[in-house]
Design an enzyme around this catalytic site. Sequence first.
Site, PDB file in Angstrom:
ATOM      1  N   ASN A 253       0.802  -1.233   0.000  1.00 23.41           N
ATOM      2  CA  ASN A 253       0.000   0.000   0.000  1.00 23.41           C
ATOM      3  C   ASN A 253       0.836   1.285   0.000  1.00 23.41           C
ATOM      4  O   ASN A 253       0.397   2.306  -0.510  1.00 23.41           O
ATOM      5  CB  ASN A 253      -1.041  -0.004   1.127  1.00 23.41           C
TER       6      ASN A 253
ATOM      7  N   GLU B 281       4.238  -3.992  12.442  1.00 23.50           N
ATOM      8  CA  GLU B 281       3.216  -2.966  12.186  1.00 23.50           C
ATOM      9  C   GLU B 281       2.066  -3.694  11.512  1.00 23.50           C
ATOM     10  O   GLU B 281       2.153  -4.037  10.340  1.00 23.50           O
ATOM     11  CB  GLU B 281       3.759  -1.875  11.257  1.00 23.50           C
TER      12      GLU B 281
END
Length: 490
Positions: free
Chosen positions: A164, A263
């Site tokens: 992304n 993350e």
Amino acid sequence: MSATVARNAQDALPRHAERLFVAGGWRAPAGGATFAVVDPATGEELARVADADVADGRAALTAAVDAAVGWARTPARVRSELLRAAFDALIARRERFARLITLEMGKPLAEARGEVDYAADFLRWFAEEAVRVAGRYEPSPDGRGDIVVSHRPVGPCLLITPWNFPLAMATRKIAPALAAGCTVVLKPAEQTPLTSMLFAELLDELGLPAGVVNVVTTTDAPAVCGDLIDDPRLRKLSFTGSTAVGRRLLAQAADGVLRTSMELGGNAPFLVFEDADLDAAVEGAMQAKFRNIGQACTAANRFLVHRSVAGRFAEAVGARVAALTVGHGLDEGVAIGPLIDEPARRGVDALVADAVQRGATVLAGGAPEPGPGAFYRPTVLGDVPADSRLLREEIFGPVLAIVAFDTEDEAIALANDTEYGLVSYAYTRDLARGHRLIERLETGMTGLNTGIVSNAAAPFGGVKQSGLGREGGREGIHEYLSTKYTLVAR
Ligand code: ADP
């Protein structure tokens, strides 16, 4: 949909796409295999890249291991200046990188330019941090001697990045690792490997010593990364991606007691209180929801709005959303590009259908957009019932879901009712309430009266199942350092 213009991809592509960057050279994968990278807006092939196998991954780790001692001994000032040179070079090539990001990932060009600046900022920030790794020296209270605390690079790292933010997620890991004196193997996402290859070319041109950064592209991440995680020469794993994969990697890393930074996913609440500046809240909502086509772990997932302003808020965002242009990210004026692929679009559509079937109201969009790419209409849903799947799961698409609340306590309870804890957003003009929210919202980050928190100078990361560790800020470099204590006898 926007009008289509001619888009020549050739001038944006890396020169060595079909090769791996290992030990400072560009080499074909051992098996000679390649795989296709497509433009998600058209489904057309952009390029083929090397499809590494386990042996290639191992060769990359060997290169990182061989370079580790030399790089750790390289003066911090030299490492710092290299990172600063990379910042300058990246900014100078902003347009080329931005075009490539848009082509392989789909985000609008203006956002891709923003990503290049954000990515470059990590290089500049950690160039500055590289020379400020302080230790300490203090007398032992028992009088036996002195306590010396210093920091050493952890050693060779495996960096796994998602699709992304193909550039920013790479520099957010590479920059602190290099600043700390670590060498790395980068495994970019298979949907967006070209940007990482272009960045490796930039580092190569700047004269980065061989083996300090190695890039391995593959369609078999579980095998290639699994082999490296099991390898005792690897000292650190930094991963950004889904919670499901993160959990699996943590379990695997446990065997070797490997240092990890994770993350993972988010389910960000976006709270709008009755005293909020509603125009600012609408502006922040558009950014927190529709940036990156909603495909960000920081994307606001649940809009919790005080009942007294919920109608006005819904109307205002509905009007803004209706004006968004969907299309190819390289086309003028496009605000919403395609989702990354067809499974992603099916997933978003299923979440919308579930909410509607339970009683949510469609205020805008609510359906896929026809076209060769995986486009989804920017959507606003009102009165979303509490049992809707999209309040529990990460939407990862351009869908803004509104739930009304009556009291501050209820809003906070709703916000915290998730296993995730990455980021929260809140709009209020009441300073005391703002401080209560900072304390009570169970997230690693909070945007108070802002819809974007990303900042190279701040520690990015989550609590609960959103992850472990922090990237950026003064904390970021410590993910790549281990603390060494020495007792010096008197
Ligand atoms: P997303 O759902 O955003 O695609 P993933 O967690 O599937 O996120 O992927 C993030 C990164 O993790 C990608 O680089 C992908 O190739 C990699 N990845 C996926 N599965 C594994 C695995 N089992 N082991 C190592 N890396 C993996």
